[in-house]
Design an enzyme around this catalytic site. Sequence first.
Site, PDB file in Angstrom:
ATOM      1  N   TYR A  61       0.831  -1.206   0.000  1.00  0.00           N
ATOM      2  CA  TYR A  61       0.000   0.000   0.000  1.00  0.00           C
ATOM      3  C   TYR A  61       0.864   1.254   0.000  1.00  0.00           C
ATOM      4  O   TYR A  61       0.370   2.346  -0.265  1.00  0.00           O
ATOM      5  CB  TYR A  61      -0.913   0.037   1.223  1.00  0.00           C
ATOM      6  CG  TYR A  61      -1.957  -1.039   1.301  1.00  0.00           C
ATOM      7  CD1 TYR A  61      -2.161  -1.945   0.263  1.00  0.00           C
ATOM      8  CD2 TYR A  61      -2.761  -1.166   2.440  1.00  0.00           C
ATOM      9  CE1 TYR A  61      -3.121  -2.938   0.362  1.00  0.00           C
ATOM     10  CE2 TYR A  61      -3.724  -2.148   2.534  1.00  0.00           C
ATOM     11  CZ  TYR A  61      -3.897  -3.042   1.504  1.00  0.00           C
ATOM     12  OH  TYR A  61      -4.856  -4.025   1.607  1.00  0.00           O
ATOM     13  N   HIS A 113       0.563 -11.722   1.975  1.00  0.00           N
ATOM     14  CA  HIS A 113      -0.481 -11.042   1.213  1.00  0.00           C
ATOM     15  C   HIS A 113      -1.205 -11.967   0.235  1.00  0.00           C
ATOM     16  O   HIS A 113      -2.422 -11.878   0.081  1.00  0.00           O
ATOM     17  CB  HIS A 113       0.116  -9.835   0.472  1.00  0.00           C
ATOM     18  CG  HIS A 113      -0.851  -8.724   0.263  1.00  0.00           C
ATOM     19  ND1 HIS A 113      -0.467  -7.399   0.163  1.00  0.00           N
ATOM     20  CD2 HIS A 113      -2.192  -8.704   0.136  1.00  0.00           C
ATOM     21  CE1 HIS A 113      -1.525  -6.635  -0.016  1.00  0.00           C
ATOM     22  NE2 HIS A 113      -2.588  -7.408  -0.045  1.00  0.00           N
TER      23      HIS A 113
END
Length: 282
Positions: free
Chosen positions: A51, A113
């Site tokens: 991010y 992730h």
Amino acid sequence: MNNSQNFHAHTGLTLPPVGFGTYKLKGADGARSIHRAVSVGYRLLDSAYNYENEGTVGEGIRRVLDATDVTREDLIVQSKLPGRYQQADLARQTIEESLFRTGLDYLDLYLIHWPNPKQGLFVEAWNALRQARDEGLIRHIGVCNFLPEHLNELERQTGELPAVNQIELHPRFPQIEALEFHHRKGIITQAWSPLLRGGVLDAPEVTAISESHGCTPGQVVLAWHRQRGSLAIPKAQSEDRQKENFASQNIVLTAEELSSITNLGRPDGRMKGQNPAEYEEF
């Protein structure tokens, strides 16, 4: 907030009924938004290395600690390991980098992730997370987007299942089988894109329920998540929307209402068709 709604993992980890997503929150505006969210009452903050906002999250937390009576121990800060760093030495460096970026002494929860099964490294990454936890860099460990076959492989090779699996879950893709599997194994299910980026809020089934309860469609969908055993992590920059999402904890849907929303699901309901059996994220 009713603490009886908290989520509990087989590891002893306890998470609140709703979290706060920080995707796309960056810079000073992002830090202010995170400060507002904690002031509203959120305690679980979700970020990721990819991010590119772990620094913003850390700054928001520092502002909270400086200006309120909230303590570091009150917060649950989680981030995620990207696919390009699943080799053990790279995973360790990335965890350390996440700590440096946030400026925190530890992270409460760190997740892989994506499994990236073609690489075949997710077990190696899992062992790196286990070691970092045992050394105190992170408190709890989990995964994202893992299918039951991947979770079973972790258990087979390491004897340990994750505390959390964060997956795509929303009314168009309700993940009935995954929820049942996680429940049996004591894994907390977190939901990313829980509102399908607003894509289901105008569905007649949702709007009818919102009208009967005197609440917003978004609150209906978040209540649906909570009551099904899915910990939603919606993102919201404005204080009004943050409060709206947080207040969804007070809404209780009937079994019939829950079913009508679940029935919106479809086999091809993934937002971008990202099937973890094949999709690779780096």
